[in-house]
Design a protein around this motif. Structure first.
Motif, short mmCIF file in Angstrom:
data_model
loop_
_atom_site.label_atom_id
_atom_site.label_comp_id
_atom_site.label_asym_id
_atom_site.label_seq_id
_atom_site.Cartn_x
_atom_site.Cartn_y
_atom_site.Cartn_z
N ALA A 162 0.83 -1.20 0.00
CA ALA A 162 0.00 0.00 0.00
C ALA A 162 0.87 1.26 0.00
CB ALA A 162 -0.95 -0.03 1.19
N GLN A 163 2.15 1.12 0.42
CA GLN A 163 3.07 2.27 0.45
C GLN A 163 3.79 2.47 -0.89
OE1 GLN A 163 3.32 3.50 3.68
NE2 GLN A 163 2.06 1.78 4.40
N ARG A 164 3.75 1.44 -1.73
CA ARG A 164 4.56 1.52 -2.95
C ARG A 164 3.85 2.32 -4.04
NH1 ARG A 164 9.12 -1.79 -2.52
NH2 ARG A 164 9.22 -2.20 -0.29
N PRO A 165 4.58 3.26 -4.64
CA PRO A 165 3.95 4.15 -5.62
C PRO A 165 3.47 3.43 -6.88
CG PRO A 165 6.34 4.46 -5.58
CD PRO A 165 5.99 3.59 -4.41
N ASN A 166 4.11 2.31 -7.22
CA ASN A 166 3.77 1.66 -8.49
C ASN A 166 2.98 0.36 -8.32
OD1 ASN A 166 6.62 3.12 -8.83
ND2 ASN A 166 5.40 3.34 -10.70
N LEU A 167 2.42 0.19 -7.13
CA LEU A 167 1.59 -1.01 -6.90
C LEU A 167 0.22 -0.59 -6.41
CD1 LEU A 167 4.11 -3.31 -4.93
CD2 LEU A 167 3.57 -3.38 -7.39
N ARG A 168 -0.79 -1.26 -6.91
CA ARG A 168 -2.13 -1.08 -6.34
C ARG A 168 -2.62 -2.45 -5.86
NH1 ARG A 168 -6.47 1.04 -5.12
NH2 ARG A 168 -8.51 0.20 -5.70
N VAL A 169 -2.88 -2.56 -4.55
CA VAL A 169 -3.35 -3.84 -4.00
C VAL A 169 -4.83 -3.97 -4.31
CG1 VAL A 169 -3.21 -5.36 -2.02
CG2 VAL A 169 -1.95 -3.23 -2.01
N VAL A 170 -5.17 -4.95 -5.12
CA VAL A 170 -6.58 -5.06 -5.54
C VAL A 170 -7.30 -6.25 -4.92
CG1 VAL A 170 -6.27 -3.82 -7.70
CG2 VAL A 170 -5.96 -6.31 -7.66
N GLY A 171 -6.54 -7.21 -4.38
CA GLY A 171 -7.25 -8.38 -3.86
C GLY A 171 -6.40 -9.33 -3.06
N LEU A 172 -7.08 -10.34 -2.56
CA LEU A 172 -6.41 -11.45 -1.88
C LEU A 172 -6.80 -12.72 -2.63
CD1 LEU A 172 -7.23 -10.47 1.82
CD2 LEU A 172 -4.98 -10.31 0.69
N HIS A 173 -5.88 -13.68 -2.65
CA HIS A 173 -6.09 -14.90 -3.44
C HIS A 173 -5.79 -16.13 -2.61
CE1 HIS A 173 -4.35 -17.76 -6.64
NE2 HIS A 173 -5.64 -17.75 -6.85
N VAL A 174 -6.62 -17.16 -2.73
CA VAL A 174 -6.29 -18.49 -2.18
C VAL A 174 -6.63 -19.54 -3.24
CG1 VAL A 174 -6.51 -18.32 0.35
CG2 VAL A 174 -8.58 -18.56 -1.05
N HIS A 175 -5.85 -20.58 -3.26
CA HIS A 175 -6.20 -21.77 -4.05
C HIS A 175 -5.59 -22.93 -3.29
CE1 HIS A 175 -6.89 -24.59 -7.28
NE2 HIS A 175 -5.66 -25.00 -7.07
N ILE A 176 -6.44 -23.77 -2.71
CA ILE A 176 -5.91 -24.75 -1.76
C ILE A 176 -5.74 -26.15 -2.35
CG2 ILE A 176 -6.71 -23.53 0.29
CD1 ILE A 176 -9.09 -25.59 0.34
N GLY A 177 -6.10 -26.30 -3.62
CA GLY A 177 -5.92 -27.62 -4.23
C GLY A 177 -7.00 -27.89 -5.24
N SER A 178 -6.95 -29.09 -5.78
CA SER A 178 -7.83 -29.45 -6.87
C SER A 178 -8.53 -30.76 -6.54
CB SER A 178 -6.97 -29.61 -8.13
OG SER A 178 -7.75 -29.60 -9.29
N GLN A 179 -9.64 -31.02 -7.24
CA GLN A 179 -10.44 -32.24 -6.99
C GLN A 179 -10.83 -32.31 -5.51
OE1 GLN A 179 -12.08 -33.93 -8.95
NE2 GLN A 179 -12.71 -35.67 -7.78
N ILE A 180 -11.38 -31.19 -5.01
CA ILE A 180 -11.84 -31.11 -3.62
C ILE A 180 -13.31 -31.55 -3.56
CG2 ILE A 180 -12.22 -29.55 -1.66
CD1 ILE A 180 -9.91 -27.83 -2.86
N THR A 181 -13.61 -32.44 -2.62
CA THR A 181 -14.96 -32.98 -2.56
C THR A 181 -15.64 -32.69 -1.21
OG1 THR A 181 -14.07 -35.10 -1.86
CG2 THR A 181 -14.45 -34.82 -4.21
N ASP A 182 -14.96 -31.92 -0.38
CA ASP A 182 -15.47 -31.61 0.95
C ASP A 182 -15.59 -30.09 1.06
OD1 ASP A 182 -16.02 -31.50 3.63
OD2 ASP A 182 -14.01 -32.10 4.29
N SER A 183 -16.69 -29.60 1.63
CA SER A 183 -16.91 -28.15 1.64
C SER A 183 -16.09 -27.43 2.73
CB SER A 183 -18.39 -27.83 1.81
OG SER A 183 -18.84 -28.30 3.06
#
Ligand code: LLP
Length: 390
Positions: A162-183
């Motif tokens: 947030a302090q950096r002049p050339n960066l804009r923080v737009v989001g947060l990301h998660v990806h915990i894996g694939s073929q997930i069958t449990d909520s």
């Protein structure tokens, strides 16, 4: 077309995209199709035509997304080891978000954006330390894996950004894996970044979106219990809703997996000394590596079943490895050399993971559309394979 051939259903691609989209209709969201699941241009174009955006995991996937017609502001760029050239491309294109994976990467993005006199849109990939309950090779959300940063590290990085002049923080990301069958792990992961967003907002750092990645599993085995899109939405929306932030999803497998099959032909039959029957087909781990790599199950059927008692067999490919198996301990109707078999649910992580091992050419790919079909990728030839060699 001959065999082996990957066959896709245009109707099913559309249907599945829209089923997922509809499940989230009550909340502002964008489906960024995970190109890695199936990167064949015709499939990716179909996702765009359906109204999707794109999730790219390499420079190659960014270029593919552009050629499929996506604009840079429809592309999110993830990846645990982005190169300098890939970052330069993403920054200068002005993609919707570069999902940054480390403080070092943040510094590199800042430097590149400064050099190009621009502001890069950046999100932070959080490792929520949850167990996705999937195969270890494709579970990515535990703190021991190489992906993302801990919650503590991520907070520090967002504040820094947030302090950096050339960066804009737009989001947060998660990806915990694939073929997930449990909520539960999906809820936990979404809750982790939702809570962070609320805390950051209280500190005056306002984001634009929460990106919960992909991962929704499909039923490879008959009767396998999986989450419906509605159950998926019910697992994540209650924790995301209070933030009011736009939701980004990166589905791959759930959309394209069941929309593709692999057609192969029986080339030999033999009974080994221990009595085991091998049905040897002309598709192998070079066309579908999932059984060899993850012990994955894919349904296999005779295209035109013959009459007679079912036979117990292993269905294997022609490649020079014992791991080159498509289905172990299966039961098929009697088969003969020349018969066609169909391997199901190969529309995701099928053709994209192909190799030329044993100098086997990439299979042809076909799109079925109603009663017509067309070749969307012709079979590779030996000349194609050798064209880069001196
Ligand atoms: N977003 C990110 C950052 C990813 O790494 C992935 C998949 C996805 C989205 C899409 O996940 P999906 O909705 O397809 O589960 N080759 C393995 C799967 C590897 C998945 C890698 N990342 C397999 O054949 O099972």
């Amino acid at each position: 077309m001959g065999t082996p051939t990957h066959v896709y259903s245009r109707a099913l691609l559309r249907e599945r995209y829209s089923a997922l989209d509809t499940a989230f209709a009550g909340y502002p969201h964008d489906l960024h199709y995970a190109i890695k699941a199936n990167a064949t241009l015709a499939v990716v174009r179909e996702m765009r035509a359906a109204g999707g955006h794109a999730d790219a995991n390499s420079g190659g996937e960014i270029e593919l997304a552009l050629r499929a017609g996506f604009s840079p502001d429809q592309i999110v760029f993830t990846g645990v080891g982005k190169t300098h050239d890939e970052l330069v491309r993403a920054v200068t294109l002005g993609v919707k978000a570069i999902n940054a994976e480390s403080p070092g990467e943040m510094e590199r993005i800042q430097a590149i954006a400064a050099t190009h006199n621009t502001v890069a849109r950046v999100a932070v990939r959080v490792n929520p330390d949850v167990d996705a309950g999937s195969h270890p090779n494709i579970s990515t959300g535990h703190k021991t894996t190489k992906f993302g940063m801990s919650v503590v590290q991520a907070y520090a990085m967002v504040t820094e950004m947030a302090q950096r002049p050339n960066l804009r923080v737009v989001g947060l990301h998660v990806h915990i894996g694939s073929q997930i069958t449990d909520s539960l792990p999906l809820t936990q992961a979404a809750a982790t970044i939702a809570t962070m967003a609320t805390t950051l907002a209280a500190q005056g750092i306002t984001l634009e979106h929460l990106d919960i990645g992909g991962g929704l599993g499909i039923a490879y085995e008959p009767g396998q219990r999986v989450l419906s899109p509605e159950e998926y939405a019910a697992a994540v929306l209650p924790v995301v809703r209070p933030t009011g932030l736009r939701l980004v999803l990166e589905p791959g497998r759930w959309i394209t997996g069941p929309a593709g099959v692999l057609l192969a032909r029986v080339v030999d039959l033999k009974t080994q000394a221990d009595g085991r029957l091998f049905v040897i087909v002309d598709a192998g781990m070079t066309d579908l590596i999932r059984p060899a790599l993850y012990g994955a199950w894919h349904e296999i059927e005779a295209v035109i079943p013959r009459d007679g008692a079912a036979v117990d067999c292993d269905i294997v490919g022609p490649v020079c490895e014992t791991s080159d198996t498509i289905g172990k301990q299966r039961s098929l109707p009697p088969v003969a050399v020349g018969d066609l078999v169909v391997v199901r649910d190969t529309g995701a992580y099928g053709s994209v993971m192909a190799s030329n091992y044993n100098r086997r050419p990439f299979a042809a790919e076909v799109m079925v559309d109603g009663r017509s079909w067309r070749v969307v990728r012709r079979r590779q030839t030996v000349d194609d394979m050798l064209q880069w060699e001196a």
